[in-house]
Design a protein around this motif. Structure first.
Motif, PDB file in Angstrom:
ATOM      1  N   GLU A 299      66.301  48.185  33.963  1.00  0.00           N
ATOM      2  CA  GLU A 299      66.021  49.005  32.785  1.00  0.00           C
ATOM      3  C   GLU A 299      64.620  49.607  32.878  1.00  0.00           C
ATOM      4  N   PHE A 300      64.433  50.714  32.175  1.00  0.00           N
ATOM      5  CA  PHE A 300      63.134  51.388  32.157  1.00  0.00           C
ATOM      6  C   PHE A 300      62.040  50.492  31.619  1.00  0.00           C
ATOM      7  N   TRP A 301      62.298  49.760  30.528  1.00  0.00           N
ATOM      8  CA  TRP A 301      61.253  48.943  29.902  1.00  0.00           C
ATOM      9  C   TRP A 301      60.803  47.813  30.830  1.00  0.00           C
ATOM     10  N   GLN A 302      61.747  47.263  31.616  1.00  0.00           N
ATOM     11  CA  GLN A 302      61.389  46.210  32.566  1.00  0.00           C
ATOM     12  C   GLN A 302      60.442  46.760  33.639  1.00  0.00           C
ATOM     13  N   LEU A 303      60.770  47.938  34.120  1.00  0.00           N
ATOM     14  CA  LEU A 303      59.937  48.576  35.138  1.00  0.00           C
ATOM     15  C   LEU A 303      58.534  48.847  34.591  1.00  0.00           C
ATOM     16  N   ALA A 304      58.474  49.389  33.374  1.00  0.00           N
ATOM     17  CA  ALA A 304      57.177  49.707  32.765  1.00  0.00           C
ATOM     18  C   ALA A 304      56.342  48.442  32.550  1.00  0.00           C
ATOM     19  N   PHE A 305      56.991  47.374  32.097  1.00  0.00           N
ATOM     20  CA  PHE A 305      56.274  46.116  31.834  1.00  0.00           C
ATOM     21  C   PHE A 305      55.695  45.523  33.118  1.00  0.00           C
ATOM     22  N   LEU A 306      56.517  45.438  34.161  1.00  0.00           N
ATOM     23  CA  LEU A 306      56.074  44.819  35.403  1.00  0.00           C
ATOM     24  C   LEU A 306      55.021  45.659  36.119  1.00  0.00           C
ATOM     25  N   ARG A 307      55.143  46.978  36.031  1.00  0.00           N
ATOM     26  CA  ARG A 307      54.116  47.820  36.645  1.00  0.00           C
ATOM     27  C   ARG A 307      52.786  47.714  35.893  1.00  0.00           C
ATOM     28  N   THR A 308      52.862  47.422  34.603  1.00  0.00           N
ATOM     29  CA  THR A 308      51.637  47.176  33.838  1.00  0.00           C
ATOM     30  C   THR A 308      50.950  45.909  34.331  1.00  0.00           C
ATOM     31  N   ILE A 309      51.728  44.852  34.565  1.00  0.00           N
ATOM     32  CA  ILE A 309      51.163  43.594  35.079  1.00  0.00           C
ATOM     33  C   ILE A 309      50.540  43.805  36.455  1.00  0.00           C
ATOM     34  N   THR A 310      51.252  44.555  37.299  1.00  0.00           N
ATOM     35  CA  THR A 310      50.690  44.872  38.616  1.00  0.00           C
ATOM     36  C   THR A 310      49.354  45.590  38.468  1.00  0.00           C
ATOM     37  N   GLY A 311      49.313  46.548  37.557  1.00  0.00           N
ATOM     38  CA  GLY A 311      48.077  47.291  37.326  1.00  0.00           C
ATOM     39  C   GLY A 311      46.944  46.410  36.849  1.00  0.00           C
ATOM     40  N   LEU A 312      47.233  45.472  35.944  1.00  0.00           N
ATOM     41  CA  LEU A 312      46.205  44.546  35.460  1.00  0.00           C
ATOM     42  C   LEU A 312      45.609  43.742  36.611  1.00  0.00           C
ATOM     43  N   GLY A 313      46.471  43.244  37.484  1.00  0.00           N
ATOM     44  CA  GLY A 313      46.004  42.445  38.612  1.00  0.00           C
ATOM     45  C   GLY A 313      45.190  43.258  39.597  1.00  0.00           C
ATOM     46  N   VAL A 314      45.658  44.469  39.905  1.00  0.00           N
ATOM     47  CA  VAL A 314      44.946  45.310  40.866  1.00  0.00           C
ATOM     48  C   VAL A 314      43.600  45.753  40.301  1.00  0.00           C
ATOM     49  N   GLY A 315      43.568  46.114  39.016  1.00  0.00           N
ATOM     50  CA  GLY A 315      42.312  46.535  38.405  1.00  0.00           C
ATOM     51  C   GLY A 315      41.253  45.458  38.459  1.00  0.00           C
ATOM     52  N   SER A 316      41.669  44.235  38.171  1.00  0.00           N
ATOM     53  CA  SER A 316      40.735  43.111  38.231  1.00  0.00           C
ATOM     54  C   SER A 316      40.307  42.837  39.664  1.00  0.00           C
ATOM     55  N   MET A 317      41.266  42.892  40.587  1.00  0.00           N
ATOM     56  CA  MET A 317      40.981  42.555  41.976  1.00  0.00           C
ATOM     57  C   MET A 317      40.034  43.546  42.640  1.00  0.00           C
ATOM     58  N   LEU A 318      40.232  44.843  42.381  1.00  0.00           N
ATOM     59  CA  LEU A 318      39.420  45.859  43.043  1.00  0.00           C
ATOM     60  C   LEU A 318      37.936  45.699  42.719  1.00  0.00           C
ATOM     61  N   ALA A 319      37.631  45.444  41.448  1.00  0.00           N
ATOM     62  CA  ALA A 319      36.227  45.290  41.055  1.00  0.00           C
ATOM     63  C   ALA A 319      35.608  44.061  41.707  1.00  0.00           C
ATOM     64  N   ASN A 320      36.345  42.963  41.721  1.00  0.00           N
ATOM     65  CA  ASN A 320      35.799  41.712  42.240  1.00  0.00           C
ATOM     66  C   ASN A 320      35.701  41.690  43.755  1.00  0.00           C
ATOM     67  N   ILE A 321      36.639  42.309  44.409  1.00  0.00           N
ATOM     68  CA  ILE A 321      36.597  42.327  45.865  1.00  0.00           C
ATOM     69  C   ILE A 321      35.456  43.219  46.349  1.00  0.00           C
ATOM     70  N   THR A 322      35.164  44.273  45.589  1.00  0.00           N
ATOM     71  CA  THR A 322      34.017  45.125  45.915  1.00  0.00           C
ATOM     72  C   THR A 322      32.716  44.353  45.753  1.00  0.00           C
ATOM     73  N   ALA A 323      32.604  43.619  44.645  1.00  0.00           N
ATOM     74  CA  ALA A 323      31.395  42.822  44.409  1.00  0.00           C
ATOM     75  C   ALA A 323      31.238  41.740  45.473  1.00  0.00           C
ATOM     76  N   LEU A 324      32.328  41.042  45.796  1.00  0.00           N
ATOM     77  CA  LEU A 324      32.273  39.952  46.769  1.00  0.00           C
ATOM     78  C   LEU A 324      31.856  40.461  48.148  1.00  0.00           C
ATOM     79  N   THR A 325      32.462  41.560  48.581  1.00  0.00           N
ATOM     80  CA  THR A 325      32.119  42.129  49.886  1.00  0.00           C
ATOM     81  C   THR A 325      30.671  42.576  49.922  1.00  0.00           C
ATOM     82  N   SER A 326      30.235  43.233  48.860  1.00  0.00           N
ATOM     83  CA  SER A 326      28.846  43.685  48.780  1.00  0.00           C
ATOM     84  C   SER A 326      27.877  42.515  48.888  1.00  0.00           C
ATOM     85  N   GLU A 327      28.225  41.403  48.266  1.00  0.00           N
ATOM     86  CA  GLU A 327      27.321  40.248  48.213  1.00  0.00           C
ATOM     87  C   GLU A 327      27.349  39.406  49.481  1.00  0.00           C
TER      88      GLU A 327
END
Length: 435
Positions: free
Chosen positions: A112-140
């Protein structure tokens, strides 16, 4: 090993001596995670046509799927990533990678459309958090001299992942269907969560902010492992006094002007970039070309981004970082504005490679600029908010693109519309003056 001695500047603790295996491992794992994330986020654009047909999703609703993914990345970067300044880069990274892996795997089961939208939101939350932290970790974990280049290397993993993803999807999509893409990515990401847990250490500079005896013990253990001299105490930099990592700190007089300039630069870059990443394959099909051509167009764009990212990071050591980013953005904006004219004289894939070289190269350069702008105490918060507010533009871009496609705008006209934000971004980034 020399006697223990206090350091003068903890930010430069890793500047002397050769790169250790620990530092190389951190960069390598970060790079692999970025490759997976590049594939994770762009995977929907590769299979959009088939998902749309099978689940009967309209172009406008498909645009919403792209947008909620990017909205999740925005919220993850702004609201979740800053906790890494409190609980540590490593813990937040592990949690983010697990969330991405589970949501990607379950996306292969949606009906269903709503399932796809929900799961892609979760993926986005994880990627958004990861990108910032992985940049900081590599820099440090990187010596100051190579910091921009190392962040460029790992950030280049994002377009590389999208490039590899397109090459992989073309042969398997007709035979195995779109679901196998998400199943495979989910499993691979969960495997990487185990790798991070076993092999990635906590940031030295984050441990320094804790200031405890246990943190000092952990730092010395890591320093010895990296063949550096242990220290007897943490030395506080009297020029930087930050009591609490928050967005209010980013807007304090010390950081306010450059923070706002950085936010606006990210905002305008993301409007154009994520329009392309989300809708380019669909635009190619609308022009009458094949599904394979549509995927290879994304491969050309992201492949150019890989080369542009690495070259910008390398040259940034000798030229002003934001000066190079501004030049890249200016030329990419002009190329998109004149796309219709250039298309008459150049091969489509070559032209998209050039645009990707410039635009994605500039985008990756912004990661380096944001990492260098802020001290350790607010680095994840600073990067997270820059990426988060930037992704507000990434939500707008694909949605507007969906509307323009629905109303029958041609590919050339779409490119001209989305050239404007790049010109504006260039204006703001020239003012940052980060080397």
């Amino acid at each position: 090993m020399k006697d223990e001695q206090p350091m003068q500047t903890f930010e430069h603790i890793l500047d002397d001596g050769k790169l250790s295996s620990t530092q190389i491992l951190v960069v390598l794992i970060s790079f692999l995670l970025m490759i997976l994330d590049g594939f994770d986020i762009t995977s929907m654009s590769f299979v959009a046509q088939r998902v749309s047909e099978q689940l009967q999703i309209s172009p406008t609703n498909l645009g919403l799927v792209f947008s909620v993914t990017l909205a999740g990345m925005m919220l993850g970067a702004m609201l979740i990533a800053p906790y890494a300044d409190k609980i540590g880069r490593r813990k937040m990274l592990i949690a983010s990678v697990i969330a991405i892996g589970l949501s990607m795997f379950l996306t292969g089961l949606v009906t269903e459309f709503w399932q796809l939208a929900f799961l892609r939101t979760i993926t986005g939350l994880g990627v958004g958090s990861m990108l910032a932290n992985i940049t900081a970790l590599t820099s440090e974990y990187t010596p100051t001299k190579y910091r921009s280049f190392s962040v460029a290397i790992i950030s280049a993993g994002f377009p590389l992942g999208a490039t590899i993803g397109g090459i992989i999807v073309v042969p398997i999509l007709p035979t195995y269907g779109w679901q196998i893409v998400f199943f495979s990515l989910g499993i691979a990401t969960l495997v990487m969560a185990v790798v991070v847990y076993c092999l990635v250490p906590e940031s030295l500079q984050f441990l320094k902010t804790q200031g405890t005896d246990n943190a000092l013990k952990q730092v010395n253990g890591l320093l010895v492992k990296m063949q550096r001299n242990p220290i007897s105490e943490f030395v506080v930099d009297s020029q930087i006094k930050i009591n609490k990592a928050s967005v209010l700190t980013l807007l304090s007089p010390q950081f306010r002007t450059k923070t706002i300039q950085l936010w606006l630069t990210f905002l305008f870059v993301f409007i154009s970039l994520y329009f392309l990443l989300s809708w380019l394959p669909k635009l190619i099909i609308n022009e009458g070309l094949s599904e394979s051509d549509s995927v290879f167009s994304a491969v050309a764009l992201n492949g150019g981004g890989v080369v542009g990212s690495l070259l910008l990071g390398w040259f940034a050591a000798n030229f002003g970082l934001t000066k190079l980013i501004g030049i890249f953005l200016s030329i990419s904006g002009l190329a998109m504005l004149s796309f219709g004219l250039l298309f008459e004289y150049m091969n489509l894939f070559v032209l998209l490679f050039i645009i990707g070289f410039l635009l994605l190269g500039a985008y990756v350069g912004l990661y380096s600029a944001s990492a260098k702008m802020y001290p350790t105490e607010v680095r994840a918060t600073g990067i997270g908010w820059a990426l988060g507010l930037g992704r507000f533009g990434a939500v707008i871009g694909p949605y507007i693109g969906g509307l323009l496609i629905t109303y029958g705008f041609s590919m050339q006209l779409n490119f001209a519309v989305f050239a404007m934000p790049l010109i504006l971004a260039a204006v703001f980034v020239f003012q940052l003056k980060v080397r």
